[in-house]
Design an enzyme around this catalytic site. Structure first.
Site, PDB file in Angstrom:
ATOM      1  N   ARG A 155     -20.689  -5.123   9.327  1.00  0.00           N
ATOM      2  CA  ARG A 155     -19.553  -5.027   8.380  1.00  0.00           C
ATOM      3  C   ARG A 155     -19.602  -6.155   7.352  1.00  0.00           C
ATOM      4  NH1 ARG A 155     -20.117  -1.258  10.587  1.00  0.00           N
ATOM      5  NH2 ARG A 155     -18.744   0.035  11.854  1.00  0.00           N
ATOM      6  N   SER A 181      -9.962   1.427  11.267  1.00  0.00           N
ATOM      7  CA  SER A 181      -9.809   0.239  12.128  1.00  0.00           C
ATOM      8  C   SER A 181      -9.278  -0.914  11.297  1.00  0.00           C
ATOM      9  CB  SER A 181     -11.161  -0.172  12.713  1.00  0.00           C
ATOM     10  OG  SER A 181     -11.678   0.879  13.465  1.00  0.00           O
ATOM     11  N   GLU A 236     -10.296  -6.038   9.034  1.00  0.00           N
ATOM     12  CA  GLU A 236     -11.488  -5.428   8.425  1.00  0.00           C
ATOM     13  C   GLU A 236     -11.237  -5.065   6.965  1.00  0.00           C
ATOM     14  OE1 GLU A 236     -13.811  -2.380  10.705  1.00  0.00           O
ATOM     15  OE2 GLU A 236     -13.647  -1.259   8.843  1.00  0.00           O
TER      16      GLU A 236
END
Ligand SMILES: Cc1cc2nc3c(=O)[nH]c(=O)nc-3n(C[C@H](O)[C@H](O)[C@H](O)COP(=O)(O)OP(=O)(O)OC[C@H]3O[C@@H](n4cnc5c(N)ncnc54)[C@H](O)[C@@H]3O)c2cc1C
Length: 353
Positions: free
Chosen positions: A169, A242, A339
């Site tokens: 990520r 998420s 995130e």
């Protein structure tokens, strides 16, 4: 709204349809670029020049929590096959194309590779930012070159995969936020890769579909079916997937936590010194699954997904996220990191002393 060649400007524009949390934040000025060649002119427009824009794709990884003086979206969405031979296929896609539309175009050509990333929302332009991934596959594996406008040098640059520094990520574009406006991505899909079916429930889903010898499109269908079941649909219940990353902690810390909480999942994190914990498990253990504070809430089916039940503002959702992170920190001593990119505010959980 004023319209020039290849881009448009809109003042005091609502972004409610441009973020999947569906928060009703406004941009003082919204610039939308329909032709890549028009980007330099758009950035040199007297209303825009010298100011730092917030880049927005489909808004599926953003929490808009404050004023947005200037927002910029790339809408150009063409694809071009650059070459195909026995080794594989090279394709260029412009930043405004929806990732899942691109994935389906690729599979329809008989190419395999990205199928495990079916149904990830968002655009091609944002996909390299956090190196999107799912079901054991990441986009960085297929990116050959990212073409971007470098605001530092005011010119188009071509970054080969190594220069993108893809990680979990993560990428150079995330680390140097604000520097690059991605305008297109060139992908290389090697010929005939093996399908990756050893991931959470994929084989079972294919069996339930009655597929014995799956194609890449079958795998994409199976992934799409699982995702549709597991995640709330942001069109009816605003969310950004998420909300927290899975925390990575020192192995000794993970061992101590696992001894104290035997049900706690612990995963490898790429080396012996560190372990990955499940943010969803930690949040659920603190009793947040399905919780609601006003219109901001935690999805009933997934503790990692924060949702907008209707009229939650960006700050409402941010405040809930901070409360969740503070309670996880207080109970387990583990910090959670969001995130999505938080725009216009800072994520600052207040942990009780
Ligand atoms: C239901 C749901 C499920 C999800 N599942 C996954 C998943 O499985 N795996 C995963 O990795 N992600 C997942 N996500 C997160 C999201 O889909 C990805 O991060 C996606 O790449 C975001 O694309 P976007 O176009 O919506 O970007 P945005 O949310 O608009 O922007 C994300 C970031 O990219 C920047 N950006 C956008 N466009 C450009 C550009 N052209 N140039 C430079 N910077 C740009 C923005 O400023 C921001 O920092 C999910 C989200 C949702 C809502």
């Amino acid at each position: 709204m004023s319209s020039n060649s290849g881009y448009t400007l809109a003042r005091d524009a609502s972004l409610i349809d441009r973020n999947t949390f569906r928060v009703d934040t406004r941009a003082a000025l919204l610039v939308e670029v329909q032709a890549i060649e028009a980007l330099p002119a758009a950035l040199a427009d007297p209303a825009v020049a010298g100011r730092e824009p917030v880049l927005i794709g489909a808004g599926s990884n953003l929490l808009l929590a404050g004023d947005i003086p200037l927002a910029l979206r790339i809408e150009a969405d063409a694809t071009t096959v650059l070459g195909q031979d026995a080794s594989g296929t090279r394709i260029r896609a412009e930043a405004g194309l929806a990732w899942n539309d691109f994935l389906r175009q690729v599979l329809a050509r008989g190419i395999a590779g990205p199928e495990n990333m079916a149904l990830i929302p968002g655009t091609i332009g944002a996909a390299p930012i956090q190196n999107i991934g799912a079901y054991g596959t990441e986009i960085g594996e297929f990116v050959e070159t990212v073409e971007a406008w470098d605001r530092r040098g005011a010119r188009v640059v071509r970054l080969p995969r190594e220069a993108c520094a893809f990680g979990y990520r993560d990428s150079v574009f995330k680390r140097e936020a604000g520097r690059y406006v991605i305008v297109a991505v060139e992908f290389f899909f090697p010929a005939a890769p093996a399908l990756r079916l050893d991931y959470a429930g994929l084989r079972e889903e294919l069996a339930a579909m009655g597929v014995a010898t799956p194609t890449a499109s079958d795998v994409a269908d199976a992934v799409s079916r699982i995702r549709t079941r597991k995640l709330p649909d942001w069109r009816t219940l605003g969310n950004a997937g998420s909300f927290f990353k899975n925390p990575i902690v020192a192995a000794a810390r993970a061992d101590a936590l696992a001894a104290a909480h035997p049900a706690m999942p612990v995963y490898p994190a790429g080396d012996d010194a560190r372990r990955k914990l499940s943010a969803a498990w930690l949040i659920e253990a603190c009793g947040w699954k399905g919780a609601r504070q006003g219109d901001a809430g935690v999805a009933a089916q997934h503790a990692l997904v924060l949702v907008n039940h209707g009229h939650a503002t960006g700050p409402d959702i941010l405040a809930l996220a901070e409360r969740i992170a503070a309670s996880v920190e207080a109970r387990f001593g583990v910090g959670l990191e969001p995130e999505p990119r938080i725009v216009g505010a800072r994520f600052a959980p207040a942990v009780a002393a």
